[in-house]
Design a protein around this motif. Structure first.
Motif, PDB file in Angstrom:
ATOM      1  N   GLN A  32      14.228   1.927   5.245  1.00  0.00           N
ATOM      2  CA  GLN A  32      14.814   3.273   5.094  1.00  0.00           C
ATOM      3  C   GLN A  32      13.749   4.244   4.599  1.00  0.00           C
ATOM      4  N   HIS A  33      12.867   3.741   3.757  1.00  0.00           N
ATOM      5  CA  HIS A  33      11.819   4.593   3.172  1.00  0.00           C
ATOM      6  C   HIS A  33      10.489   4.357   3.881  1.00  0.00           C
ATOM      7  N   ALA A  34       9.917   5.435   4.366  1.00  0.00           N
ATOM      8  CA  ALA A  34       8.773   5.375   5.279  1.00  0.00           C
ATOM      9  C   ALA A  34       7.615   4.528   4.769  1.00  0.00           C
ATOM     10  N   ARG A  35       7.247   4.726   3.496  1.00  0.00           N
ATOM     11  CA  ARG A  35       6.035   4.075   2.972  1.00  0.00           C
ATOM     12  C   ARG A  35       6.254   2.597   2.634  1.00  0.00           C
ATOM     13  N   GLU A  36       7.476   2.096   2.804  1.00  0.00           N
ATOM     14  CA  GLU A  36       7.779   0.717   2.400  1.00  0.00           C
ATOM     15  C   GLU A  36       7.582  -0.244   3.580  1.00  0.00           C
ATOM     16  N   HIS A  37       6.338  -0.251   4.077  1.00  0.00           N
ATOM     17  CA  HIS A  37       6.022  -0.967   5.318  1.00  0.00           C
ATOM     18  C   HIS A  37       6.229  -2.474   5.235  1.00  0.00           C
ATOM     19  N   PHE A  52      16.363  -4.002   2.568  1.00  0.00           N
ATOM     20  CA  PHE A  52      15.049  -4.305   1.984  1.00  0.00           C
ATOM     21  C   PHE A  52      14.267  -3.032   1.676  1.00  0.00           C
ATOM     22  N   HIS A  53      13.746  -2.986   0.460  1.00  0.00           N
ATOM     23  CA  HIS A  53      12.863  -1.897   0.002  1.00  0.00           C
ATOM     24  C   HIS A  53      11.646  -2.510  -0.665  1.00  0.00           C
ATOM     25  N   THR A  54      10.710  -1.653  -1.061  1.00  0.00           N
ATOM     26  CA  THR A  54       9.665  -2.010  -2.018  1.00  0.00           C
ATOM     27  C   THR A  54       9.643  -0.867  -3.028  1.00  0.00           C
ATOM     28  N   TYR A  55       9.144  -0.950  -4.218  1.00  0.00           N
ATOM     29  CA  TYR A  55       8.630  -2.163  -4.790  1.00  0.00           C
ATOM     30  C   TYR A  55       9.229  -2.302  -6.178  1.00  0.00           C
TER      31      TYR A  55
HETATM   32 ZN    ZN Z   1      13.007   2.314  -0.864  1.00  0.00          ZN
END
Ligand code: ZN
Ligand code: 0X9
Length: 436
Positions: free
Chosen positions: A173-178, A308-311
């Motif tokens: 969902q969040h761009a930088r969370e590759h 799933f996300h980071t971090y």
């Molecule tokens: Zn996220």
């Protein structure tokens, strides 16, 4: 639009300025970048104090005691200072170029193992081609910029007539969370490899339907790597009318208690801008519509989910909109089942289990919607690393294999529990006795 330069020299100047702007690594300038940075904030120690920090419009990226890392614009950082906290700007995203010239639309040279959108789609297509009776792909809709958003269905041909309980995995969902896209690719690989060779995987694919949405925010992900260096981008790439700020935070745009509780921002410039209305982001609408199609004869087939996300290495469960453990639509038994399975998954991957509002209040998140609106046992995983010092949103490619495999057992646990989450608290009879 920039007016055309009349002469060659002016054009050259423009080109130099443009390349300088594109090279600004952490500033996330460029179209609608807004100039955000990561900051370490020292001071907030309670969830209420962290919610007050988030209410400035910053995203809270990690928490370690009374030190938290946020992404914010300079103005928001000032507002956090005004709350009485110490705010120190952190270095921008790491340079992984290995001294090489950045190549647009690719990961930096040292991170080449990460998959761009096109590479991920190609790998998925190859996996499906190798396991056509196990996996299939559906285009469930398109992103703002027109990229396919796909769902991969994984299940065996065994028990064809059964209404197998379904489990949903959503990523990026969040761009930088590759790293989360790598998690999707890992799962597909494991299922392909494990069916017929690993008894646990085989049993699950005979008795469950797995849905993997590997890339909810392809436009944001591509924008994050478009210059060849990282931009620290979070949102999608949808323009906002009347503003030069681009993007909606997809994980504040879901249609349950949207904008209810100070857990998102109404300012387009914010990292947590919630959009003009729930599901105003096409990517959210696409996934929500897909989930709604799995309600068949009034019964939601999807029983459990992980987003799933980071971090930060966390396993979280709803609700995010309230600090309370129980709320209308979330009974003590619901909470206990969420916590029991959540803690058991966390024991296997070494993450920290908690209700998401233990961090800070959020509203309009996917897990609140999946549970509150669809009664799907939905977790949020924040993957590796635990701190900004270990790479934050940009861990090196060398950790991909280890950090995706780290969630193998947790994912299988959720699949195994999905037919009756209340079994985990000894209440199968009460909640799951009628055959579904
Ligand atoms: Zn996220
Ligand atoms: O803010 C978010 O959306 C998540 N953190 S991230 O750094 N990946 O952006 C945390 C969401 C926590 N709340 C819920 N899951 N409800």
């Amino acid at each position: 639009m920039r007016p055309r330069s009349p002469g060659g020299r002016a054009a050259a100047t423009v080109a130099v300025l443009l390349s300088l702007a594109l090279a600004a690594p952490a500033a996330a300038r460029g179209p609608g970048g807004g100039g955000t940075h990561e900051y370490e904030v020292t001071g907030p120690r309670t969830a209420a104090q962290r919610t007050a920090v988030a209410a400035t419009g910053a995203s809270v990226d990690s928490i370690h005691g009374d030190r938290i890392v946020i992404t914010a614009g300079a103005e928001q950082a000032d507002r956090v200072r005004a709350l009485g906290h110490r705010v120190v700007r952190l270095p921008g995203p790491p340079d992984r170029s290995g001294g090489r010239q950045p190549k647009p639309h690719t990961f930096p040279a040292q991170d080449a193992k990460y998959h761009t959108y096109a590479e991920a789609m190609a790998e998925i297509d190859a996996g499906i081609a190798a396991h056509p009776s196990l996996m299939s792909k559906q285009v469930i809709g398109r992103s703002h910029e027109g990229r396919d958003i796909i769902a991969v269905k994984v299940t065996s041909g065994v028990n064809p007539g059964a209404a197998k309980p379904e489990v949903l995995f959503t990523h990026h969902q969040h761009a930088r969370e590759h790293l989360t896209v790598e998690m999707a690719l890992y799962l597909l690989k494991e299922f392909g490899k494990g069916y017929g060779t690993d008894s646990r995987v085989t049993k699950m694919l005979d008795n469950r339907v797995v849905w993997i949405v590997p890339d909810v925010n392809p436009d944001g992900g591509e924008f994050d790597i478009a210059t060849g260096s990282y931009r620290n981008w979070r949102k999608n790439r949808q323009p906002n009318s009347g503003s030069s700020n681009v993007g909606t935070d997809l994980n504040r745009n879901w249609n349950y208690k949207w904008a209810c509780c100070g857990g998102s921002s109404g300012s387009t410039g914010s990292e947590t801008y919630r959009g003009r209305a729930a599901e105003s982001a096409p990517e959210v609408k696409v996934v929500a519509d897909f989930v709604r199609t799995r309600k068949i004869d009034g019964k939601q087939r999807i029983k459990a989910a992980i987003d799933f996300h980071t971090y930060s290495e966390l396993v979280m469960w709803p609700f995010g909109w309230t600090y309370d453990d129980t709320a209308p639509g979330l009974t003590q038994d619901d909470h206990d089942a969420f916590a029991k399975v959540g803690k058991s998954m966390a024991a296997s991957n070494g993450y920290t289990p908690e209700q998401s509002s233990d961090l800070y209040i959020t509203d309009g998140t996917i897990d609140d919607w999946l549970w509150g609106d669809q009664k799907i046992f939905a977790y949020t995983f924040e993957m590796y690393p635990s701190s900004a010092a270990q790479g934050g949103f940009y861990p090196p490619a060398s950790v991909i294999d280890r950090e995706t495999a780290r969630n193998r057992d947790a994912v299988l646990q959720l699949l195994e529990n999905a037919d009756c989450m209340y079994r985990s608290i000894g209440k199968e009879q009460q909640y799951c006795s009628t055959a579904e």
